[in-house]
Design a protein around this motif. Sequence first.
Motif, PDB file in Angstrom:
ATOM      1  N   THR A 196      12.579  -1.204  44.310  1.00  0.00           N
ATOM      2  CA  THR A 196      13.829  -0.943  43.600  1.00  0.00           C
ATOM      3  C   THR A 196      14.469   0.292  44.223  1.00  0.00           C
ATOM      4  O   THR A 196      13.780   1.284  44.496  1.00  0.00           O
ATOM      5  CB  THR A 196      13.598  -0.730  42.102  1.00  0.00           C
ATOM      6  OG1 THR A 196      12.604   0.271  41.908  1.00  0.00           O
ATOM      7  CG2 THR A 196      13.116  -2.015  41.448  1.00  0.00           C
ATOM      8  N   PRO A 197      15.775   0.241  44.489  1.00  0.00           N
ATOM      9  CA  PRO A 197      16.416   1.292  45.285  1.00  0.00           C
ATOM     10  C   PRO A 197      16.195   2.707  44.774  1.00  0.00           C
ATOM     11  O   PRO A 197      15.985   3.626  45.570  1.00  0.00           O
ATOM     12  CB  PRO A 197      17.901   0.905  45.217  1.00  0.00           C
ATOM     13  CG  PRO A 197      17.879  -0.587  45.091  1.00  0.00           C
ATOM     14  CD  PRO A 197      16.694  -0.875  44.200  1.00  0.00           C
ATOM     15  N   HIS A 198      16.204   2.929  43.451  1.00  0.00           N
ATOM     16  CA  HIS A 198      16.101   4.300  42.967  1.00  0.00           C
ATOM     17  C   HIS A 198      14.675   4.833  42.977  1.00  0.00           C
ATOM     18  O   HIS A 198      14.455   6.032  42.840  1.00  0.00           O
ATOM     19  CB  HIS A 198      16.702   4.417  41.559  1.00  0.00           C
ATOM     20  CG  HIS A 198      15.889   3.796  40.478  1.00  0.00           C
ATOM     21  ND1 HIS A 198      15.680   2.442  40.395  1.00  0.00           N
ATOM     22  CD2 HIS A 198      15.214   4.347  39.429  1.00  0.00           C
ATOM     23  CE1 HIS A 198      14.930   2.177  39.341  1.00  0.00           C
ATOM     24  NE2 HIS A 198      14.625   3.308  38.742  1.00  0.00           N
ATOM     25  N   LEU A 199      13.684   3.957  43.165  1.00  0.00           N
ATOM     26  CA  LEU A 199      12.295   4.400  43.240  1.00  0.00           C
ATOM     27  C   LEU A 199      11.783   4.479  44.674  1.00  0.00           C
ATOM     28  O   LEU A 199      10.905   5.284  44.980  1.00  0.00           O
ATOM     29  CB  LEU A 199      11.391   3.455  42.428  1.00  0.00           C
ATOM     30  CG  LEU A 199      11.597   3.453  40.923  1.00  0.00           C
ATOM     31  CD1 LEU A 199      10.705   2.406  40.261  1.00  0.00           C
ATOM     32  CD2 LEU A 199      11.325   4.836  40.325  1.00  0.00           C
ATOM     33  N   GLY A 200      12.314   3.641  45.564  1.00  0.00           N
ATOM     34  CA  GLY A 200      11.925   3.692  46.960  1.00  0.00           C
ATOM     35  C   GLY A 200      10.554   3.088  47.237  1.00  0.00           C
ATOM     36  O   GLY A 200       9.900   2.526  46.361  1.00  0.00           O
ATOM     37  N   MET A 201      10.103   3.247  48.479  1.00  0.00           N
ATOM     38  CA  MET A 201       8.878   2.616  48.934  1.00  0.00           C
ATOM     39  C   MET A 201       7.624   3.184  48.281  1.00  0.00           C
ATOM     40  O   MET A 201       6.646   2.466  48.066  1.00  0.00           O
ATOM     41  CB  MET A 201       8.746   2.737  50.452  1.00  0.00           C
ATOM     42  CG  MET A 201       9.440   1.661  51.254  1.00  0.00           C
ATOM     43  SD  MET A 201       8.894  -0.039  50.893  1.00  0.00           S
ATOM     44  CE  MET A 201       7.125   0.080  50.973  1.00  0.00           C
ATOM     45  N   ASP A 202       7.617   4.472  47.967  1.00  0.00           N
ATOM     46  CA  ASP A 202       6.384   5.091  47.468  1.00  0.00           C
ATOM     47  C   ASP A 202       5.893   4.418  46.197  1.00  0.00           C
ATOM     48  O   ASP A 202       4.687   4.169  46.039  1.00  0.00           O
ATOM     49  CB  ASP A 202       6.588   6.586  47.230  1.00  0.00           C
ATOM     50  CG  ASP A 202       6.624   7.381  48.529  1.00  0.00           C
ATOM     51  OD1 ASP A 202       6.190   6.823  49.560  1.00  0.00           O
ATOM     52  OD2 ASP A 202       7.082   8.531  48.519  1.00  0.00           O
ATOM     53  N   GLN A 203       6.798   4.120  45.275  1.00  0.00           N
ATOM     54  CA  GLN A 203       6.382   3.477  44.028  1.00  0.00           C
ATOM     55  C   GLN A 203       5.877   2.059  44.271  1.00  0.00           C
ATOM     56  O   GLN A 203       4.923   1.614  43.627  1.00  0.00           O
ATOM     57  CB  GLN A 203       7.535   3.452  43.028  1.00  0.00           C
ATOM     58  CG  GLN A 203       7.684   4.736  42.224  1.00  0.00           C
ATOM     59  CD  GLN A 203       6.479   4.974  41.330  1.00  0.00           C
ATOM     60  OE1 GLN A 203       6.116   4.130  40.516  1.00  0.00           O
ATOM     61  NE2 GLN A 203       5.845   6.121  41.490  1.00  0.00           N
ATOM     62  N   THR A 204       6.509   1.360  45.193  1.00  0.00           N
ATOM     63  CA  THR A 204       6.023   0.018  45.529  1.00  0.00           C
ATOM     64  C   THR A 204       4.597   0.083  46.062  1.00  0.00           C
ATOM     65  O   THR A 204       3.735  -0.715  45.668  1.00  0.00           O
ATOM     66  CB  THR A 204       6.944  -0.633  46.574  1.00  0.00           C
ATOM     67  OG1 THR A 204       8.247  -0.797  45.999  1.00  0.00           O
ATOM     68  CG2 THR A 204       6.422  -1.990  47.010  1.00  0.00           C
ATOM     69  N   VAL A 205       4.328   1.047  46.931  1.00  0.00           N
ATOM     70  CA  VAL A 205       2.982   1.199  47.486  1.00  0.00           C
ATOM     71  C   VAL A 205       1.995   1.586  46.394  1.00  0.00           C
ATOM     72  O   VAL A 205       0.889   1.023  46.297  1.00  0.00           O
ATOM     73  CB  VAL A 205       2.981   2.233  48.631  1.00  0.00           C
ATOM     74  CG1 VAL A 205       1.554   2.523  49.084  1.00  0.00           C
ATOM     75  CG2 VAL A 205       3.816   1.728  49.803  1.00  0.00           C
ATOM     76  N   GLU A 206       2.365   2.545  45.557  1.00  0.00           N
ATOM     77  CA  GLU A 206       1.457   3.001  44.503  1.00  0.00           C
ATOM     78  C   GLU A 206       1.082   1.860  43.563  1.00  0.00           C
ATOM     79  O   GLU A 206      -0.088   1.677  43.210  1.00  0.00           O
ATOM     80  CB  GLU A 206       2.104   4.138  43.698  1.00  0.00           C
ATOM     81  CG  GLU A 206       2.279   5.438  44.457  1.00  0.00           C
ATOM     82  CD  GLU A 206       0.947   6.045  44.887  1.00  0.00           C
ATOM     83  OE1 GLU A 206      -0.063   5.873  44.171  1.00  0.00           O
ATOM     84  OE2 GLU A 206       0.914   6.681  45.966  1.00  0.00           O
ATOM     85  N   LYS A 207       2.072   1.089  43.147  1.00  0.00           N
ATOM     86  CA  LYS A 207       1.791  -0.008  42.211  1.00  0.00           C
ATOM     87  C   LYS A 207       1.034  -1.141  42.908  1.00  0.00           C
ATOM     88  O   LYS A 207       0.228  -1.829  42.273  1.00  0.00           O
ATOM     89  CB  LYS A 207       3.105  -0.528  41.612  1.00  0.00           C
ATOM     90  CG  LYS A 207       3.795   0.498  40.707  1.00  0.00           C
ATOM     91  CD  LYS A 207       2.887   0.942  39.575  1.00  0.00           C
ATOM     92  CE  LYS A 207       3.621   1.729  38.498  1.00  0.00           C
ATOM     93  NZ  LYS A 207       4.065   3.062  38.969  1.00  0.00           N
ATOM     94  N   THR A 208       1.264  -1.324  44.186  1.00  0.00           N
ATOM     95  CA  THR A 208       0.502  -2.321  44.933  1.00  0.00           C
ATOM     96  C   THR A 208      -0.973  -1.949  44.965  1.00  0.00           C
ATOM     97  O   THR A 208      -1.852  -2.788  44.720  1.00  0.00           O
ATOM     98  CB  THR A 208       1.049  -2.445  46.369  1.00  0.00           C
ATOM     99  OG1 THR A 208       2.376  -2.959  46.323  1.00  0.00           O
ATOM    100  CG2 THR A 208       0.177  -3.356  47.219  1.00  0.00           C
ATOM    101  N   VAL A 209      -1.251  -0.700  45.252  1.00  0.00           N
ATOM    102  CA  VAL A 209      -2.644  -0.234  45.290  1.00  0.00           C
ATOM    103  C   VAL A 209      -3.289  -0.388  43.921  1.00  0.00           C
ATOM    104  O   VAL A 209      -4.428  -0.873  43.797  1.00  0.00           O
ATOM    105  CB  VAL A 209      -2.708   1.228  45.774  1.00  0.00           C
ATOM    106  CG1 VAL A 209      -4.126   1.778  45.628  1.00  0.00           C
ATOM    107  CG2 VAL A 209      -2.249   1.327  47.222  1.00  0.00           C
ATOM    108  N   LEU A 210      -2.571   0.003  42.871  1.00  0.00           N
ATOM    109  CA  LEU A 210      -3.098  -0.104  41.511  1.00  0.00           C
ATOM    110  C   LEU A 210      -3.456  -1.552  41.170  1.00  0.00           C
ATOM    111  O   LEU A 210      -4.546  -1.835  40.660  1.00  0.00           O
ATOM    112  CB  LEU A 210      -2.065   0.444  40.525  1.00  0.00           C
ATOM    113  CG  LEU A 210      -2.423   0.480  39.041  1.00  0.00           C
ATOM    114  CD1 LEU A 210      -1.692   1.619  38.340  1.00  0.00           C
ATOM    115  CD2 LEU A 210      -2.070  -0.836  38.341  1.00  0.00           C
TER     116      LEU A 210
END
Length: 286
Positions: A49-63
């Motif tokens: 999502t644009p306002h969260l960026g790649m870091d949140q996508t990676v964090e939630k993927t790992v979780l």
Amino acid sequence: MPQESATSVDQPAVQQSLADVTFDTLPGDGFEDALTHLPAGSRLAVVLTPHLGMDQTVEKTVLASERGYEVVPHVAARFIKDADELDRIAGRLQEAGVTDVFVPGGDRDEPAGKFESALDLLLELERLGYDFDEVGIGGYPTGHKEIPTATLHDAMRRKAPHATYLVTQMCFDADAIVDWIDGVRDRGIDLPVEVGIAGVMEYRRLMTLARRWGVTNPLEFARKTAGVFTFLRELVLSGGHYAPDDMLPVIATKQDDPRYDIRRLRLYTFNQTKETEAWRQEWLSE
């Protein structure tokens, strides 16, 4: 109960299409709660999502991967600055056991760095030596409001050799999806397709979420993702609560046809996984 009666559709075909799906999820608020409503080991995509960026996508993927889900993160080209950042992201995903990534260009007016397009990022992944088992790229059955159709066709032709499957952007028109796949095959692209349709959603909640994602005009969001006229028609017909029952029979009847090579459905849940999974199970239990 599903809106379509069991006598009016090929029930076994629909059930087959719903037996193996990808749940498309959002990495922000509500992600962990959304996981609790999905079967153990489910396949899920974590979008950017644009306002969260790649870091949140990676964090939630790992979780999600740590919790036993089969996770497909979106690795969006225009949100990644350079090869070093891509190397860090891809390395972390591999360490988390990710074997499948989806690579869109990314809905951003100006790129964060050197990657202008999904193709740029795909080529850099290869240069860095990353070899994910599966790599998905996007397709637009109803077109893209900012990109000419000829440009979309050319981009897919160039990306296809670096991918293993296609994912269609959310669409409310099953016939448009079938026609689009026909066109893809006519252009000589034979990648399997993951067909993206909206899951069960309550429109008021969807519009609230759209604003939370930074979309100041939710109808503009709808126009980007599904076509504003289709969206409004479905809004009126559904009374504000949507389920893709009318789309299932059309897609399901093509799923065993080798020309279409439809691998599975991707259900865009907008984190409304409780409602979407209850609907799916209702179909499966008929």
